[in-house]
Design a protein around this motif. Structure first.
Motif, PDB file in Angstrom:
ATOM      1  N   HIS A 404       0.830  -1.212   0.000  1.00  0.00           N
ATOM      2  CA  HIS A 404       0.000   0.000   0.000  1.00  0.00           C
ATOM      3  C   HIS A 404       0.863   1.259   0.000  1.00  0.00           C
ATOM      4  CE1 HIS A 404      -3.603   2.413   1.066  1.00  0.00           C
ATOM      5  NE2 HIS A 404      -2.734   3.125   1.789  1.00  0.00           N
ATOM      6  N   VAL A 405       1.879   1.277   0.838  1.00  0.00           N
ATOM      7  CA  VAL A 405       2.722   2.467   0.953  1.00  0.00           C
ATOM      8  C   VAL A 405       3.624   2.620  -0.273  1.00  0.00           C
ATOM      9  CG1 VAL A 405       4.585   3.505   2.305  1.00  0.00           C
ATOM     10  CG2 VAL A 405       2.601   2.515   3.460  1.00  0.00           C
ATOM     11  N   LEU A 406       4.147   1.514  -0.786  1.00  0.00           N
ATOM     12  CA  LEU A 406       5.020   1.601  -1.966  1.00  0.00           C
ATOM     13  C   LEU A 406       4.281   2.153  -3.180  1.00  0.00           C
ATOM     14  CD1 LEU A 406       7.106  -1.701  -1.716  1.00  0.00           C
ATOM     15  CD2 LEU A 406       7.863   0.644  -1.264  1.00  0.00           C
ATOM     16  N   ALA A 407       2.989   1.934  -3.249  1.00  0.00           N
ATOM     17  CA  ALA A 407       2.208   2.479  -4.368  1.00  0.00           C
ATOM     18  C   ALA A 407       1.987   3.981  -4.232  1.00  0.00           C
ATOM     19  CB  ALA A 407       0.861   1.764  -4.460  1.00  0.00           C
ATOM     20  N   ARG A 408       2.267   4.534  -3.061  1.00  0.00           N
ATOM     21  CA  ARG A 408       1.928   5.935  -2.789  1.00  0.00           C
ATOM     22  C   ARG A 408       3.115   6.825  -2.425  1.00  0.00           C
ATOM     23  NH1 ARG A 408      -2.059   2.614  -2.053  1.00  0.00           N
ATOM     24  NH2 ARG A 408      -4.214   3.333  -2.333  1.00  0.00           N
ATOM     25  N   VAL A 409       4.230   6.243  -2.034  1.00  0.00           N
ATOM     26  CA  VAL A 409       5.333   7.058  -1.540  1.00  0.00           C
ATOM     27  C   VAL A 409       5.937   7.917  -2.654  1.00  0.00           C
ATOM     28  CG1 VAL A 409       6.976   5.131  -1.858  1.00  0.00           C
ATOM     29  CG2 VAL A 409       7.545   7.028  -0.316  1.00  0.00           C
ATOM     30  N   HIS A 410       6.155   9.174  -2.344  1.00  0.00           N
ATOM     31  CA  HIS A 410       6.918  10.073  -3.217  1.00  0.00           C
ATOM     32  C   HIS A 410       8.353  10.055  -2.676  1.00  0.00           C
ATOM     33  CE1 HIS A 410       3.450  11.908  -5.347  1.00  0.00           C
ATOM     34  NE2 HIS A 410       2.804  11.631  -4.204  1.00  0.00           N
ATOM     35  N   TRP A 411       9.222   9.332  -3.349  1.00  0.00           N
ATOM     36  CA  TRP A 411      10.569   9.143  -2.820  1.00  0.00           C
ATOM     37  C   TRP A 411      11.337  10.453  -2.696  1.00  0.00           C
ATOM     38  CZ3 TRP A 411      11.322   4.750  -0.516  1.00  0.00           C
ATOM     39  CH2 TRP A 411      10.684   3.591  -0.960  1.00  0.00           C
ATOM     40  N   ASP A 412      10.983  11.441  -3.511  1.00  0.00           N
ATOM     41  CA  ASP A 412      11.733  12.694  -3.466  1.00  0.00           C
ATOM     42  C   ASP A 412      11.340  13.572  -2.280  1.00  0.00           C
ATOM     43  OD1 ASP A 412       9.211  13.036  -4.575  1.00  0.00           O
ATOM     44  OD2 ASP A 412       9.835  14.665  -5.900  1.00  0.00           O
ATOM     45  N   THR A 413      10.133  13.377  -1.728  1.00  0.00           N
ATOM     46  CA  THR A 413       9.692  14.251  -0.623  1.00  0.00           C
ATOM     47  C   THR A 413       9.241  13.496   0.626  1.00  0.00           C
ATOM     48  OG1 THR A 413       7.424  14.281  -1.498  1.00  0.00           O
ATOM     49  CG2 THR A 413       8.934  16.059  -2.211  1.00  0.00           C
ATOM     50  N   ASP A 414       8.931  12.196   0.513  1.00  0.00           N
ATOM     51  CA  ASP A 414       8.270  11.482   1.606  1.00  0.00           C
ATOM     52  C   ASP A 414       9.092  10.348   2.203  1.00  0.00           C
ATOM     53  OD1 ASP A 414       6.245  13.208   1.172  1.00  0.00           O
ATOM     54  OD2 ASP A 414       4.835  11.764   0.344  1.00  0.00           O
ATOM     55  N   PHE A 415      10.401  10.364   1.954  1.00  0.00           N
ATOM     56  CA  PHE A 415      11.287   9.375   2.538  1.00  0.00           C
ATOM     57  C   PHE A 415      12.428  10.120   3.227  1.00  0.00           C
ATOM     58  CE2 PHE A 415      14.638   5.917   2.007  1.00  0.00           C
ATOM     59  CZ  PHE A 415      14.107   5.124   3.010  1.00  0.00           C
ATOM     60  N   ALA A 545      16.561  14.238  -1.687  1.00  0.00           N
ATOM     61  CA  ALA A 545      15.487  13.722  -2.532  1.00  0.00           C
ATOM     62  C   ALA A 545      15.991  12.474  -3.251  1.00  0.00           C
ATOM     63  CB  ALA A 545      15.054  14.784  -3.540  1.00  0.00           C
ATOM     64  N   TYR A 546      15.302  11.353  -3.057  1.00  0.00           N
ATOM     65  CA  TYR A 546      15.759  10.073  -3.594  1.00  0.00           C
ATOM     66  C   TYR A 546      14.984   9.716  -4.854  1.00  0.00           C
ATOM     67  CZ  TYR A 546      17.517   9.792   1.191  1.00  0.00           C
ATOM     68  OH  TYR A 546      18.136  10.065   2.380  1.00  0.00           O
ATOM     69  N   GLU A 547      15.652   8.972  -5.740  1.00  0.00           N
ATOM     70  CA  GLU A 547      14.996   8.395  -6.913  1.00  0.00           C
ATOM     71  C   GLU A 547      15.105   6.882  -6.834  1.00  0.00           C
ATOM     72  OE1 GLU A 547      16.235   9.943 -10.658  1.00  0.00           O
ATOM     73  OE2 GLU A 547      16.119  12.038 -10.015  1.00  0.00           O
ATOM     74  N   PRO A 548      13.998   6.164  -7.064  1.00  0.00           N
ATOM     75  CA  PRO A 548      14.026   4.700  -6.971  1.00  0.00           C
ATOM     76  C   PRO A 548      14.752   4.081  -8.179  1.00  0.00           C
ATOM     77  CG  PRO A 548      11.876   5.453  -7.715  1.00  0.00           C
ATOM     78  CD  PRO A 548      12.669   6.685  -7.410  1.00  0.00           C
ATOM     79  N   PRO A 549      15.140   2.812  -8.037  1.00  0.00           N
ATOM     80  CA  PRO A 549      14.819   1.937  -6.914  1.00  0.00           C
ATOM     81  C   PRO A 549      15.640   2.242  -5.666  1.00  0.00           C
ATOM     82  CG  PRO A 549      16.232   0.777  -8.453  1.00  0.00           C
ATOM     83  CD  PRO A 549      15.890   2.081  -9.107  1.00  0.00           C
ATOM     84  N   ILE A 550      14.991   2.041  -4.537  1.00  0.00           N
ATOM     85  CA  ILE A 550      15.663   2.109  -3.253  1.00  0.00           C
ATOM     86  C   ILE A 550      16.144   0.693  -2.922  1.00  0.00           C
ATOM     87  CG2 ILE A 550      15.435   2.662  -0.803  1.00  0.00           C
ATOM     88  CD1 ILE A 550      15.133   5.080  -2.713  1.00  0.00           C
ATOM     89  N   VAL A 551      17.406   0.561  -2.583  1.00  0.00           N
ATOM     90  CA  VAL A 551      17.968  -0.752  -2.266  1.00  0.00           C
ATOM     91  C   VAL A 551      18.408  -0.762  -0.801  1.00  0.00           C
ATOM     92  CG1 VAL A 551      19.786  -2.429  -2.762  1.00  0.00           C
ATOM     93  CG2 VAL A 551      18.713  -1.161  -4.638  1.00  0.00           C
ATOM     94  N   ILE A 552      17.917  -1.742  -0.066  1.00  0.00           N
ATOM     95  CA  ILE A 552      18.327  -1.950   1.323  1.00  0.00           C
ATOM     96  C   ILE A 552      19.288  -3.127   1.364  1.00  0.00           C
ATOM     97  CG2 ILE A 552      17.564  -2.667   3.619  1.00  0.00           C
ATOM     98  CD1 ILE A 552      14.943  -1.216   3.141  1.00  0.00           C
ATOM     99  N   ASP A 553      20.442  -2.918   1.943  1.00  0.00           N
ATOM    100  CA  ASP A 553      21.427  -3.993   2.100  1.00  0.00           C
ATOM    101  C   ASP A 553      21.184  -4.688   3.433  1.00  0.00           C
ATOM    102  OD1 ASP A 553      23.564  -5.674   2.233  1.00  0.00           O
ATOM    103  OD2 ASP A 553      25.070  -4.177   1.678  1.00  0.00           O
TER     104      ASP A 553
END
Length: 588
Positions: A404-415, A545-553
């Protein structure tokens, strides 16, 4: 409900939810492994009658199922709290007509608190000098620094304000008269000790073992600082908590119905190494210096029962306790934090590693205000990764929440990633103690992207497997961290992963197939500031401000302590003796 531990055990016997083990067991590793296997099977509480080296029996797994927690407390505490919340507005300010309308609630309030009685079971035997080494204290993991008291109800009072704290802080037994006091950051007992230390005073400390189930649960509850745990204990127990005068003239009254009371003190400016200890994150917490408890006397029942628990990789007994406390206290969240409608911390991650909340967004960025409020509230301030949405969704369904959140998150302003913050003492993902970072991810309003649900690309070099966790989230199996530390950063540039908002790099992609395994092995193995990467990161108005993909190690790093694994000889010992513990007629 249950005035003491005995009443609860009697009920469990009637419910066939308590097994007595007559075979002699060793408190060094053997007893804990029996407990873990029973927990894994959803089995009963265990009463070990013959524990090597001690004359006291041991009871474990008191609260290891939702059923037993319900037997301990029933529905009344939750009903009471919901009723309090529902009438809060009408009673503030109070007036006579509203008070009369809710007079049954007022009667319940009059039952809260403590009362002193003249004769108490806990004072039947007084041992001076104290002999902590004669208690059946467990060693639960082979690399532990020694035997630990795992269910100590540690009572202290602020030396200035006299407000009390009751908390469970593990205690490593050093010798017959001393033990460690694992007072982490954000712990009320630790605040009391530091205040006493500041003014150069000795801090009286009383440790209760056993007693009403309500007392045990209250000591675990994540209440705000200075909210009295003994009040919660009386609420859960349905009556005033019975107390008794201290038989040796100590500073604190004793809980009359407890099994043991360890009466002692902590000297200012005295520390001793404590640990390692296999903890509830599923790893060993390392050796550090902590204050020392000096035991002056032990008061106990003549036939005292020693209560214990075993922690380790979730789900253990503390998981069920934590979930109950969250359900019990959740109606209070909107009162304490008005913008928060629902909140859930995930026990599969050790609770502090991951939480999600449904918040209000009545004006621009109110959700972020709610997030800051959560991260500033008591033990919630230790939350490492916080997910926010303004949609009324089921927070218990983590896969659903994440999609639900991944469909809505604005990575540039909301992370947001906040470095240089406090961190749970038991979380070593930053490579430091008590220091690390936090992250907030918000997914608000309507969906802004269509999420991929199946991986169809070609795996890049070094990646052997890809598994879908939920729509928008992919787990990939790569090289060991020690062989390729920069692998996660490179994956952000791989075209095959461009459609996926979130990619998690793991040592084993199979974790995606189990929600429990995915939550544990992901959130206990990364720190936001060190282990999150983006395809692009730009500074906009001092914001990253981030641009996807976001990668978690989420690969296991060399700085992470060892995972808890049962020693082979202990496995074999328990395998070989299983029929001795549970002969015919005592089957799980």
């Amino acid at each position: 409900m249950h005035r003491n531990l005995r009443s609860f055990l009697d009920l469990l016997r009637r419910e066939n939810d308590l097994i007595t083990i007559d075979a002699e067991v060793d408190p060094y590793l053997e007893l804990a492994e029996i407990h873990r296997r029973v927990i894994e099977q959803g089995g009963p509480a265990l009463l070990f009658k013959r524990v090597k080296g001690s004359r006291s029996p041991v009871v474990t797994n008191l609260f290891g199922t939702a059923k037993r927690i319900n037997l301990a407390f029933g529905p009344k505490p939750e009903q009471f709290i919901k009723q309090v919340v529902s009438v809060a507005e009408s009673l503030l300010p109070p007036n006579r007509s509203e008070l009369w309308k809710h007079r049954s609630l007022v009667r319940d309030f009059l039952k809260l608190g403590t009362r002193t009685i003249s004769r108490a079971p806990v004072t039947e035997v007084i041992e001076q000098p104290a002999r902590l080494d004669q208690l059946p204290v467990l060693t639960t993991w082979q690399e532990d620094g020694g035997p630990f008291i795992t269910l100590p109800l540690v009572y202290t009072e602020n030396p200035i304000t006299k407000k009390h704290n009751l908390g469970i802080y593990r205690m490593q037994v050093y010798d017959a008269k001393s033990a460690g006091l694992h007072w982490q950051i954000q712990k009320g007992g630790g605040f009391h000790y530091h205040e006493a230390e500041r003014v150069g005073q000795i801090l009286p400390v009383t440790v209760f073992l056993g007693g009403p189930p309500a007392l045990i649960i209250s000591a675990i509850a994540p209440l705000p600082e200075d909210v009295p745990e003994l009040i919660l204990a009386s609420l859960l127990g349905g009556e005033k908590l019975r107390m008794a005068k201290n038989p040796i003239g100590g500073a604190h009254r004793l809980v009359a119905e407890s099994e043991f009371a360890l009466i002692g003190h902590a000297l200012p400016h005295v520390r001793q190494p404590e640990g390692p200890f296999g903890d509830h994150y599923g790893y060993y917490s390392l050796k550090h210096d902590y204050p020392v408890f000096h035991c002056d006397a032990i008061a106990h029942r003549r036939d005292a029962i020693y209560p214990a628990t075993v922690v380790g990789k979730p789900r253990q007994e503390d998981f069920f306790i934590g979930d109950y406390l969250q359900s019990l206290l959740s109606p209070i969240f909107p009162i304490v934090m008005p913008s928060v409608r629902d909140l859930w911390s995930y026990g599969e991650t050790g609770f502090h590693s991951l939480a999600a909340a449904v918040v209000r967004e009545r004006y621009t960025r109110e959700a972020l205000v709610a997030g800051f409020r959560i991260l500033g509230e008591g033990q919630l301030a230790l939350t490492k990764f916080l997910i926010l949405t303004d949609s009324p969704i089921d927070l218990h369904d983590f896969r659903g929440v994440l999609a639900h959140v991944l469909a809505r998150v604005h990575w540039d302003t909301d992370f947001f990633i906040f470095a240089n913050t406090s961190m749970d003492t038991l979380d070593y993902t930053s490579g430091k103690i008590n220091e690390g970072s936090k992250a907030i991810m918000m997914g608000l309003g309507e969906a802004v992207r269509e999420l991929p649900r199946e991986f169809r690309g070609e795996l890049p070099r070094g990646i052997s497997k890809a598994e879908v966790v939920c729509a928008g989230c992919l787990v990939v199996e790569g090289s060991k961290y020690i062989d390729d530390p920069a692998e996660a950063a490179r994956l952000t540039k791989e075209p095959a992963f461009a459609p996926w908002p979130l990619v998690i790099l793991h040592d084993d992609a199979q974790v995606a197939q189990s929600s429990n395994d995915f939550l544990w092995s992901t959130w206990t193995r990364f720190e936001p500031a060190s282990d999150i990467y983006a395809a692009e990161t730009n500074v906009v108005r001092h914001h990253l401000a981030y641009e996807p993909p976001i990668v978690i190690d989420a690969r296991k790093k060399p700085s992470l302590p060892d995972e808890l694994i049962v020693r082979d000889d202990i496995k074999k010992l328990v395998d070989d003796r299983w029929r001795e513990y549970f002969p015919t007629g005592k089957s799980l």
